[in-house]
Write an enzyme that holds these catalytic residues in place. Structure first.
Site, short mmCIF file in Angstrom:
data_model
loop_
_atom_site.label_atom_id
_atom_site.label_comp_id
_atom_site.label_asym_id
_atom_site.label_seq_id
_atom_site.Cartn_x
_atom_site.Cartn_y
_atom_site.Cartn_z
N SER A 95 -3.15 3.98 6.97
CA SER A 95 -3.27 5.02 5.95
C SER A 95 -3.87 6.30 6.51
O SER A 95 -3.84 7.34 5.86
CB SER A 95 -4.20 4.54 4.83
OG SER A 95 -3.72 3.36 4.28
N HIS A 107 4.31 4.59 6.71
CA HIS A 107 3.27 4.38 5.70
C HIS A 107 3.91 4.12 4.34
O HIS A 107 4.34 5.05 3.66
CB HIS A 107 2.36 5.63 5.66
CG HIS A 107 1.19 5.50 4.75
ND1 HIS A 107 0.71 6.55 4.01
CD2 HIS A 107 0.41 4.43 4.43
CE1 HIS A 107 -0.32 6.13 3.29
NE2 HIS A 107 -0.51 4.86 3.54
N GLU A 155 5.91 7.53 4.09
CA GLU A 155 5.54 8.66 4.97
C GLU A 155 5.89 8.21 6.39
O GLU A 155 5.39 7.18 6.85
CB GLU A 155 4.04 8.93 4.89
CG GLU A 155 3.57 9.69 3.66
CD GLU A 155 2.10 10.08 3.76
OE1 GLU A 155 1.76 11.25 3.51
OE2 GLU A 155 1.25 9.21 4.06
N ASN A 204 -3.02 10.31 1.50
CA ASN A 204 -4.44 9.99 1.34
C ASN A 204 -5.35 11.19 1.50
O ASN A 204 -6.46 11.20 0.99
CB ASN A 204 -4.83 8.87 2.30
CG ASN A 204 -4.30 7.55 1.78
OD1 ASN A 204 -4.57 7.18 0.64
ND2 ASN A 204 -3.51 6.86 2.58
N1 LIG Z 1 -3.92 -1.23 0.05
C1 LIG Z 1 -3.16 -0.14 -0.08
O1 LIG Z 1 -2.93 0.37 -1.19
C2 LIG Z 1 -2.51 0.48 1.15
C3 LIG Z 1 -1.49 1.43 0.96
C4 LIG Z 1 -0.83 1.95 2.09
C5 LIG Z 1 -1.24 1.56 3.36
N2 LIG Z 1 -2.27 0.66 3.52
C6 LIG Z 1 -2.64 0.28 4.88
O2 LIG Z 1 -2.03 -0.97 5.18
C7 LIG Z 1 -2.86 -1.73 6.08
C8 LIG Z 1 -3.18 -3.06 5.44
O3 LIG Z 1 -3.88 -2.84 4.23
P1 LIG Z 1 -3.95 -3.97 3.10
O4 LIG Z 1 -4.39 -3.29 1.86
O5 LIG Z 1 -2.71 -4.79 3.11
O6 LIG Z 1 -5.18 -4.84 3.68
P2 LIG Z 1 -5.60 -6.33 3.28
O7 LIG Z 1 -7.05 -6.40 3.50
O8 LIG Z 1 -5.04 -6.71 1.94
O9 LIG Z 1 -4.81 -7.23 4.37
C9 LIG Z 1 -5.02 -7.11 5.75
C10 LIG Z 1 -4.54 -8.40 6.40
O10 LIG Z 1 -4.56 -8.22 7.82
C11 LIG Z 1 -4.94 -9.46 8.40
N3 LIG Z 1 -5.38 -9.23 9.77
C12 LIG Z 1 -6.53 -8.66 10.20
N4 LIG Z 1 -6.56 -8.64 11.55
C13 LIG Z 1 -5.39 -9.20 11.97
C14 LIG Z 1 -4.83 -9.46 13.25
N5 LIG Z 1 -5.49 -9.17 14.38
N6 LIG Z 1 -3.62 -10.06 13.31
C15 LIG Z 1 -2.95 -10.40 12.19
N7 LIG Z 1 -3.44 -10.17 10.94
C16 LIG Z 1 -4.64 -9.58 10.84
C17 LIG Z 1 -6.01 -9.96 7.45
O11 LIG Z 1 -6.22 -11.37 7.62
C18 LIG Z 1 -5.43 -9.61 6.09
O12 LIG Z 1 -4.62 -10.66 5.56
C19 LIG Z 1 -4.09 -0.86 6.35
O13 LIG Z 1 -3.86 -0.12 7.53
C20 LIG Z 1 -4.12 0.07 5.13
O14 LIG Z 1 -4.76 1.28 5.38
C21 LIG Z 1 -2.90 0.11 2.43
#
Ligand SMILES: NC(=O)c1ccc[n+]([C@@H]2O[C@H](COP(=O)([O-])OP(=O)(O)OC[C@H]3O[C@@H](n4cnc5c(N)ncnc54)[C@H](O)[C@@H]3O)[C@@H](O)[C@H]2O)c1
Length: 295
Positions: free
Chosen positions: A118, A139, A151, A189
Site C-alpha cells: 500500500s 495495488h 494502481e 493511500n
Molecule cells: N487491507 C487492505 O485493505 C489492503 C488494501 C490494499 C493493499 N493492502 C496491502 O496488502 C498487503 C497485505 O495486507 P492484508 O490486509 O491482506 O494483511 P493481512 O494481515 O490480512 O494478511 C497478511 C498475510 O501475510 C502472511 N505472511 C506474513 N509474512 C509472510 C511470509 N513471509 N510469507 C508468506 N506469508 C506471509 C500472514 O500470515 C497473513 O496471512 C499489505 O502490503 C497491505 O498494505 C491491504
C-alpha cells in the site's frame, strides 16, 4: 501468463486468488500460517456462495474455480513454474525485502514479481532482486473481487514490457488499471490515510463518538461507509504501517499516526480481522456494535 502465485492469504491475498481463479488462471496461494490458509479457503468459498445467490455464478462454476486454487505452506513449492508472483504479505519493509530476495532465487528468470504493498517503495523492493526490470506494484483494493481499481506502480527500473504485461493482465481480470509513479502511499493511500487518521484523532479528542463521526461522513459527504468502519475494514495495523511509511517518507507531521491508532494496534484491536476495532465484530460484521470502550 498461466500460473500465478500469491504470497500471503490474508484480507487481500485470498481476494486476489479468487479473482485470478475466476478468470481461468491456475493459482497458488502461499502463507506461512496454516490457519490463515484454511481461513482463506473458507472465505473464498463463502464469497463464491454469495455470487451464486446473486446468480452471477453456478455451483458448477464455483467447483471449477476452487479446483484451480492450490494452497501451500512453503514458498519453494508454491512458486515453482509461476509466470507471475504477487506478494500480499504483511505491510512491513523487512518482510517484503526478505520475500523478494527469496522469490528472486526461487522463480524462473522470466517471471514477473509484483507487490500489493500500500505504501512501500517499489524501486526499493526491486533492489532486493537481480531482476528490477521485472518488479512492479500491483495495488488491488479491498474487497478485491468487488473493487475495480488496480494502481499499477512502476519503479525506477521497471521495464516498459513488464508494465504493458501487467496493464493487459489487469484488464483480463476485468479491473481498471491506473498508472501511478513510485511515491510513499502512491495515490490512493496518500489521500485516504490522512482522512482516516484525522477521523481517529477526532474521536481521540472526544469531539464526537464513533457512530456520530461515521454518520457525518456518510450522510454529510455521501461516503458509502464511515472512516472508522473503513479503518476497521482495512485493518488498523495496515493503516498504522502505511501512515508510518508516509510519515518517514515525506518527513511531514501531517502523516503522523495519532496515539489512539497506535494504542489500539498495540492492544491487538485491529478491526474486523481481530474481532475488535472501533466496532465490536464478535457477533459478525453485519451485527457490529460500537466497541464498549467508546460508549
Ligand atoms: N487491507 C487492505 O485493505 C489492503 C488494501 C490494499 C493493499 N493492502 C496491502 O496488502 C498487503 C497485505 O495486507 P492484508 O490486509 O491482506 O494483511 P493481512 O494481515 O490480512 O494478511 C497478511 C498475510 O501475510 C502472511 N505472511 C506474513 N509474512 C509472510 C511470509 N513471509 N510469507 C508468506 N506469508 C506471509 C500472514 O500470515 C497473513 O496471512 C499489505 O502490503 C497491505 O498494505 C491491504
Amino acid at each position: 501468463m498461466k500460473k500465478i502465485s500469491i504470497i500471503g492469504s490474508g484480507t487481500m491475498g485470498n481476494g486476489i486468488a479468487h479473482c485470478f481463479a475466476q478468470e481461468g488462471f491456475e493459482v497458488s496461494l502461499i502463507d506461512i500460517s496454516k490457519e490463515n490458509l484454511k481461513n482463506a479457503e473458507i472465505k473464498i468459498s463463502k464469497n463464491l456462495d454469495r455470487m451464486i445467490k446473486k446468480d452471477i455464478l453456478s455451483p458448477a462454476q464455483k467447483k471449477e474455480i476452487l479446483s484451480r486454487i492450490y494452497f501451500y505452506n512453503k514458498m519453494e513449492r508454491g512458486v515453482k513454474n509461476s509466470d507471475l508472483v504477487i506478494e500480499a504479505a504483511t505491510e512491513s519493509k523487512d518482510i517484503k525485502l526478505k520475500i523478494f530476495k527469496e522469490l528472486d532465487s526461487l522463480c524462473k528468470p522470466q517471471a514477473i514479481l509484483a507487490s500489493n504493498t500500500s505504501s512501500i517503495s517499489i524501486s526499493e523492493i526491486a533492489l532486493a532482486t537481480n531482476r528490477p526490470k521485472k518488479v512492479i506494484g500491483m495495488h488491488f483494493m479491498n474487497p478485491v473481487p468487488i473493487m475495480k481499481l488496480v494502481e499499477v506502480i512502476t519503479g525506477k527500473n521497471t521495464s516498459k514490457e513488464t508494465f504493458e504485461v501487467i496493464m493487459n493482465l489487469s484488464e483480463k481480470l476485468k479491473k481498471v488499471p491506473v498508472l501511478v509513479n513510485d511515491a510513499p502511499g502512491f495515490v490512493a493511500n496518500r489521500i485516504l490515510m490522512p482522512m482516516l487518521n484525522e477521523a481517529i484523532l477526532t474521536l481521540e479528542q472526544k469531539v464526537s463518538g464513533v457512530n456520530e463521526i461515521d454518520t457525518v461522513m456518510i450522510l454529510g459527504m455521501s461516503h458509502p461507509m464511515g472512516p472508522l468502519f473503513l479503518a476497521d475494514f482495512i485493518g488498523l495495523d495496515i493503516c498504522l504501517s502505511i501512515l508510518n511509511v508516509m510519515h518517514a517518507g515525506f518527513k511531514n507531521e501531517k502523516y503522523k499516526p495519532c496515539k489512539l491508532l497506535i494504542d489500539m494496534v498495540n492492544n491487538n484491536e485491529l478491526g474486523i480481522k481481530s474481532g475488535q476495532g472501533f466496532y465490536d465484530y464478535s457477533k459478525g460484521v453485519k451485527n457490529k456494535k460500537i466497541a464498549n470502550r467508546f460508549l
